[in-house]
Design an enzyme around this catalytic site. Structure first.
Site, mmCIF file in Angstrom:
data_model
loop_
_atom_site.group_PDB
_atom_site.id
_atom_site.type_symbol
_atom_site.label_atom_id
_atom_site.label_comp_id
_atom_site.label_asym_id
_atom_site.label_seq_id
_atom_site.Cartn_x
_atom_site.Cartn_y
_atom_site.Cartn_z
ATOM 1 N N GLU A 1 -4.458 -5.212 10.961
ATOM 2 C CA GLU A 1 -3.496 -4.128 11.112
ATOM 3 C C GLU A 1 -3.785 -3.388 12.403
ATOM 4 O OE1 GLU A 1 -4.006 -1.507 7.710
ATOM 5 O OE2 GLU A 1 -5.888 -0.859 8.594
ATOM 6 N N SER B 1 3.633 -1.515 10.183
ATOM 7 C CA SER B 1 5.073 -1.270 10.259
ATOM 8 C C SER B 1 5.882 -2.516 9.910
ATOM 9 C CB SER B 1 5.463 -0.761 11.653
ATOM 10 O OG SER B 1 4.864 0.483 11.911
ATOM 11 N N HIS C 1 -9.487 0.409 5.604
ATOM 12 C CA HIS C 1 -8.163 0.671 6.158
ATOM 13 C C HIS C 1 -8.287 1.560 7.398
ATOM 14 C CE1 HIS C 1 -4.014 2.083 6.530
ATOM 15 N NE2 HIS C 1 -3.674 1.058 5.791
ATOM 16 N N ASN D 1 0.853 -1.187 0.000
ATOM 17 C CA ASN D 1 0.000 0.000 0.000
ATOM 18 C C ASN D 1 0.892 1.241 0.000
ATOM 19 O OD1 ASN D 1 -1.871 2.016 0.405
ATOM 20 N ND2 ASN D 1 -2.412 1.398 2.487
ATOM 21 N N TRP D 2 0.907 1.948 -1.124
ATOM 22 C CA TRP D 2 1.787 3.118 -1.235
ATOM 23 C C TRP D 2 1.217 4.352 -0.550
ATOM 24 C CZ3 TRP D 2 3.784 2.973 -7.026
ATOM 25 C CH2 TRP D 2 4.593 1.845 -7.182
ATOM 26 N N LYS D 3 -0.026 4.284 -0.118
ATOM 27 C CA LYS D 3 -0.668 5.416 0.576
ATOM 28 C C LYS D 3 -0.559 6.692 -0.268
ATOM 29 C CE LYS D 3 -0.117 3.088 4.955
ATOM 30 N NZ LYS D 3 0.017 3.193 6.412
ATOM 31 N N GLY E 1 3.116 2.995 11.688
ATOM 32 C CA GLY E 1 3.897 4.229 11.651
ATOM 33 C C GLY E 1 4.379 4.708 13.002
ATOM 34 N N GLU F 1 -6.664 3.986 8.469
ATOM 35 C CA GLU F 1 -6.542 5.429 8.249
ATOM 36 C C GLU F 1 -7.826 6.007 7.679
ATOM 37 O OE1 GLU F 1 -3.046 5.302 5.876
ATOM 38 O OE2 GLU F 1 -1.791 4.811 7.604
#
Length: 231
Positions: A169, A214, A95, A9-11, A175, A97
Site C-alpha cells: 500500500e 485508493s 498498516h 478495511n473499514w478503518k 486517500g 496509518e
C-alpha cells in the site's frame, strides 16, 4: 480462475448499530467463486459483524485492524491477540496509518506478527513507501527494508503455514486520489518476492500479495489483471 483475496478495511467507520447490516449487504453482493473475502471492521463492531456473517454468509471471514505486540498488560485502549479469539480469524499488522499515526516501527510490527501467528490469526502484513521515496527512486529499497526488519527472527515456514499475506500500500496513494498503476503494483510485487527469496523463503512465489491504496470499483480490474497481484 486463480485465487483472489479481497480484504475490506473499514478503518474508523461504522458503529455496532449499522455494521451488521452493511456486512450482510456486502456478503450478498460479493459471492464470486474463487474469491476469499475478508471484512475488517472497527474493534467495537467485530462481534456484530461476526454474528451477522455467521447467519448471512459464513464464507466471509472477519479480520481485526490491528493487534498488540504483547499478550496482556497495562496498555490502555489496546487489544491483544488472545482477546480476538472467537471474534476474528484474520488481522492486519503494520498498516501505514499505524506506522504514521502511532509511530510503529518495523521491530514492533514484527512482534505483532509473532503474536498473530501464535494465536492462529492469518496475518496481512502491510508495507509501502512515502511519496518522497518513490520520487527519489527508493520505493523498492524502502519496502525491502520494511520486509527485512519486520520478518527478522521469523521462521519462513511458520509464516507460510500461517498463510501470511503481504499488502503493498503506497502511502502516497491512500486517500489522496493519486493511484498507482497496475504495472507499479506488479513491479513492487516482483520486488517483494525477490526480497523474500533473498531472506530464504523457498516458496516466495506462493505468498499472496495484495494491492491497497485508493482502490475503487473503477480501477480494481487494472490490478487484478496483473498475474503477480492476488487481490
Amino acid at each position: 480462475m486463480r485465487p483472489v483475496i479481497i480484504a475490506a478495511n473499514w478503518k474508523m467507520n461504522t458503529t455496532p448499530a449499522d455494521a451488521g447490516e452493511l456486512a450482510r449487504t456486502l456478503a450478498a453482493r460479493t459471492r464470486v467463486p474463487g474469491v476469499t473475502r475478508v471484512i475488517c471492521p472497527p474493534f467495537v463492531c467485530l462481534a456484530t459483524v461476526r454474528e451477522a456473517l455467521a447467519e448471512a454468509d459464513p464464507g466471509v471471514a472477519v479480520g481485526a485492524q490491528d493487534v498488540h505486540h504483547e499478550l496482556a498488560g497495562a496498555y490502555t485502549g489496546d487489544t491483544s491477540a488472545p482477546m480476538l479469539e472467537g471474534l476474528a480469524t484474520w488481522v492486519i499488522v503494520g498498516h501505514s496509518e499505524r506506522r504514521r499515526d502511532h509511530a510503529e516501527t518495523d521491530e514492533r510490527i514484527g512482534r505483532k506478527l509473532a503474536r498473530a501467528v501464535e494465536a492462529g490469526l492469518r496475518p496481512i502484513l502491510c508495507v509501502g513507501e512515502q511519496l518522497a521515496d518513490r520520487d527519489a527512486g527508493r520505493a523498492i529499497a524502502v519496502v525491502d527494508g520494511q520486509l527485512e526488519a519486520s520478518l527478522a527472527g521469523h521462521d519462513p515456514a511458520a509464516l507460510e503455514s500461517a498463510g501470511l499475506v503481504i499488502a503493498y500500500e503506497p502511502v502516497w496513494a491512500i486517500g489522496t486520489g493519486r493511484n498507482a498503476l497496475g504495472s507499479d503494483a506488479a513491479a513492487m510485487a516482483d520486488g517483494i518476492r525477490a526480497t523474500l527469496g533473498r531472506l530464504g523463503w523457498e516458496r516466495a512465489s506462493d505468498v499472496p500479495i495484495l494491492y491497497g491504496g485508493s482502490v475503487t470499483a473503477a480501477n480494481i480490474g487494472e490490478f487484478l489483471t496483473e498475474p503477480s497481484i492476488a487481490g
